[in-house]
Design a protein around this motif. Structure first.
Motif, PDB file in Angstrom:
ATOM      1  N   THR A 275      -6.652  -4.004  -6.794  1.00 25.81           N
ATOM      2  CA  THR A 275      -5.500  -3.471  -6.295  1.00 25.81           C
ATOM      3  C   THR A 275      -5.529  -4.107  -4.630  1.00 25.81           C
ATOM      4  OG1 THR A 275      -5.175  -1.535  -7.519  1.00 25.81           O
ATOM      5  CG2 THR A 275      -4.283  -1.675  -5.288  1.00 25.81           C
ATOM      6  N   VAL A 276      -4.370  -4.832  -4.379  1.00 24.70           N
ATOM      7  CA  VAL A 276      -4.180  -5.361  -2.969  1.00 24.70           C
ATOM      8  C   VAL A 276      -2.885  -4.585  -2.397  1.00 24.70           C
ATOM      9  CG1 VAL A 276      -3.209  -7.343  -1.910  1.00 24.70           C
ATOM     10  CG2 VAL A 276      -4.386  -7.767  -3.992  1.00 24.70           C
ATOM     11  N   VAL A 277      -3.214  -3.983  -1.356  1.00 26.20           N
ATOM     12  CA  VAL A 277      -2.429  -3.105  -0.690  1.00 26.20           C
ATOM     13  C   VAL A 277      -1.978  -3.992   0.513  1.00 26.20           C
ATOM     14  CG1 VAL A 277      -2.023  -0.977   0.742  1.00 26.20           C
ATOM     15  CG2 VAL A 277      -3.727  -0.940  -1.324  1.00 26.20           C
ATOM     16  N   ILE A 278      -0.503  -3.926   0.809  1.00 24.25           N
ATOM     17  CA  ILE A 278       0.293  -4.765   1.750  1.00 24.25           C
ATOM     18  C   ILE A 278       0.810  -3.616   2.521  1.00 24.25           C
ATOM     19  CG2 ILE A 278       1.992  -6.453   2.254  1.00 24.25           C
ATOM     20  CD1 ILE A 278       1.277  -7.644  -0.390  1.00 24.25           C
ATOM     21  N   SER A 279       0.737  -3.779   3.750  1.00 25.72           N
ATOM     22  CA  SER A 279       1.189  -2.488   4.802  1.00 25.72           C
ATOM     23  C   SER A 279       1.914  -3.239   5.741  1.00 25.72           C
ATOM     24  CB  SER A 279       0.107  -1.591   5.394  1.00 25.72           C
ATOM     25  OG  SER A 279       0.505  -0.765   6.258  1.00 25.72           O
ATOM     26  N   ASP A 280       2.995  -3.118   6.137  1.00 23.42           N
ATOM     27  CA  ASP A 280       3.832  -3.549   7.081  1.00 23.42           C
ATOM     28  C   ASP A 280       3.964  -5.075   7.018  1.00 23.42           C
ATOM     29  OD1 ASP A 280       4.690  -1.294   8.258  1.00 23.42           O
ATOM     30  OD2 ASP A 280       2.776  -0.801   9.336  1.00 23.42           O
TER      31      ASP A 280
ATOM     32  N   THR B 154     -11.392   2.411  -7.385  1.00 27.39           N
ATOM     33  CA  THR B 154     -11.672   3.126  -6.097  1.00 27.39           C
ATOM     34  C   THR B 154     -10.936   2.849  -5.095  1.00 27.39           C
ATOM     35  OG1 THR B 154     -13.033   1.045  -5.471  1.00 27.39           O
ATOM     36  CG2 THR B 154     -14.166   2.814  -6.976  1.00 27.39           C
ATOM     37  N   THR B 155      -9.676   2.459  -5.447  1.00 27.00           N
ATOM     38  CA  THR B 155      -8.577   2.175  -4.072  1.00 27.00           C
ATOM     39  C   THR B 155      -8.002   3.528  -3.852  1.00 27.00           C
ATOM     40  OG1 THR B 155      -8.081  -0.065  -4.837  1.00 27.00           O
ATOM     41  CG2 THR B 155      -6.522   1.047  -3.625  1.00 27.00           C
ATOM     42  N   LYS B 156      -7.875   3.599  -2.563  1.00 23.92           N
ATOM     43  CA  LYS B 156      -7.044   4.911  -2.075  1.00 23.92           C
ATOM     44  C   LYS B 156      -5.798   4.331  -1.558  1.00 23.92           C
ATOM     45  CE  LYS B 156     -11.329   7.271  -0.583  1.00 23.92           C
ATOM     46  NZ  LYS B 156     -12.090   8.008   0.479  1.00 23.92           N
ATOM     47  N   ILE B 157      -4.723   5.110  -2.223  1.00 25.53           N
ATOM     48  CA  ILE B 157      -3.410   4.482  -2.094  1.00 25.53           C
ATOM     49  C   ILE B 157      -2.447   5.407  -1.264  1.00 25.53           C
ATOM     50  CG2 ILE B 157      -1.151   3.550  -3.077  1.00 25.53           C
ATOM     51  CD1 ILE B 157      -3.235   2.248  -5.072  1.00 25.53           C
ATOM     52  N   SER B 158      -1.686   5.295  -0.181  1.00 25.65           N
ATOM     53  CA  SER B 158      -0.940   6.191   0.488  1.00 25.65           C
ATOM     54  C   SER B 158       0.123   6.634  -0.362  1.00 25.65           C
ATOM     55  CB  SER B 158      -0.202   5.418   1.874  1.00 25.65           C
ATOM     56  OG  SER B 158       0.802   6.221   2.073  1.00 25.65           O
TER      57      SER B 158
END
Length: 435
Positions: free
Chosen positions: A57-62, A73-77
């Motif tokens: 999982t790739v998390v893109i923030s701002d 194991t990804t923690k996602i907002s």
């Protein structure tokens, strides 16, 4: 391997550009817009040659990549927008190392049109986030477009500008200045370096003395020189100090019998390469020399494939050279010119044989420790379009015998100094001159 771009996350590619664009206009470039986005269950190819990472999982923030971790194991907002992209692959943006900002217009002598509006968008839309222009016919335009992109006032990839062609006497097109000698070559290098060019390209009729002057002046300023040569063979250019050679094997004239110094032997180059045994001492010596002198080689297979006759598979396949997506982005005039040029290709044309020979050379060069980089070269007979050709180049490297991961690494092999950007690719059903 087939790569079809279906989603480009432009908010992670050019945030500064879009931030200054009115909201009503931004939507034409953005598929999904949110403060936090999670690309879930994707395969990640990082462009370094490492094995792909599955179910990430790739998390893109701002607008920036925040994390790449196993999905389990990804923690996602809780405010993240989730995208289930099972079966898709995420990879860094491609770095195009032979990517012009112009396109052939035909005519006699041949002329070239500036594509400063459409090409930056096409490169970016097809996942090419950094380019080297590798020869310019409108250098001030290229430099200004780069400045507009860098300042966030225009959409496009990060650009590294190559100065105008450094051509000797005998240019086939009036868009090139013909050097009058070594001092003229020195003047050209220093003038365009002062303007902001970061590399230089020697062309087909340059003399050894002129090339030597170019290399000396460029290296004084810490800048690189590449070349689409003909008047000078590869080993000779390597000894002079050139940093890069364009078009795989296909511009090397050193195997022409009785080649005259500083003279381009024209069609005899192709004949000599068709007869060349890549296992011969001469060919092996060329590879060893390039590797020893740290000369990179640029693969530009698509521009030659476009001039090959149609075959059932491999080089010149109809699905590649008559790609409807490519034809649909051409205007009527460009499409007619290209299709007319293709209709004139003889069924016994040796182009496919030469491209296959260059593929074999590129594999041997890499196996010997050479640095292979890649670009599309949107010139030739007009069948190569920005972005589309870059993706085809990766496919052709796979057809040449590289693994998909190796092929993706090649267009990123010089990218360690460039910013990695993200694009998402669809799942695969299977894991004339002035070039």
């Amino acid at each position: 391997m087939k790569i079809t771009t279906v989603l480009l996350l432009l908010f992670s590619v050019c945030v500064s550009c879009l931030a200054q664009t009115p909201p009503s206009e931004r939507q034409q470039f953005i598929r999904i817009e949110a403060p936090v986005i999670a690309l879930m269950h994707v395969r990640v190819i990082d462009g370094t040659g490492a094995a792909p990472l599955e179910d990430q999982t790739v998390v893109i923030s701002d607008g920036k990549v925040d994390s790449i971790t196993p999905t389990a194991t990804t923690k996602i907002s809780s405010r993240a927008q989730l995208l289930d992209l099972t079966g898709y692959t995420v990879l860094p943006g491609l770095v195009g190392m032979h990517n012009h900002m112009f396109f052939p217009m035909g005519g006699s002598p041949p002329m070239y049109s500036n594509m400063g509006s459409s090409f930056p968008r096409l490169y970016l839309a097809l996942g090419v986030t950094t380019i080297r222009t590798t020869g310019s016919v409108a250098p001030f335009t290229d430099l200004e477009i780069k400045r507009l992109i860098d300042s966030g006032r225009m959409i496009g990839p990060k650009m590294h500008i190559t100065a105008p062609y450094l051509e000797g006497r005998g240019s086939f097109t009036p868009v090139m200045h013909e050097l009058t000698g070594p001092e003229d070559a020195r003047r050209m290098v220093n003038f365009w370096a002062d303007q902001g060019a970061t590399s230089f390209k020697a062309y087909m009729n340059i003399t050894r003395d002129e090339l030597r002057a170019v290399v000396e002046e460029a290296h004084k300023r810490g800048l690189k020189v590449t070349g689409h040569l003909c008047s000078i063979g590869y080993r000779e250019a390597a000894e002079i100090g050139i940093d890069n050679l364009e078009h795989g094997l296909l511009a090397d004239s050193e195997f022409v019998p009785d080649k005259q110094p500083d003279k381009c032997p024209g069609a005899a180059v192709g004949l000599s390469l068709r007869q060349l045994d890549l296992k011969s001492p001469a060919a092996q010596d060329t590879i060893r020399t390039l590797v020893a002198k740290n000369v990179a080689v640029t693969s530009t297979l698509p521009v030659f494939e476009a001039g090959a006759p149609l075959t059932q598979t491999g080089i010149g396949a109809a699905s590649a050279v008559l790609n409807p997506r490519v034809l649909n982005v051409m205007n009527t005039d460009a499409r007619v010119r290209y299709l007319t040029a293709r209709s004139r290709i003889a069924s016994d044309s040796p182009v496919a044989t030469l491209v296959r020979k260059s593929m074999d050379f590129e594999r041997a060069f890499v196996a010997a420790g050479g640095l292979l980089i890649a670009g599309l070269d949107p010139t030739g007979n007009g069948g190569i379009v920005a972005g589309f050709g870059d993706l085809r180049q990766v496919e052709l490297l796979v057809e040449a015998g590289f693994t998909p991961v190796e092929a993706i690494k090649s267009p990123r092999s010089t990218a360690q100094n460039f910013s990695a950007r993200i694009r998402v690719s669809a799942p695969s059903p299977q894991a004339n001159k002035l070039t």
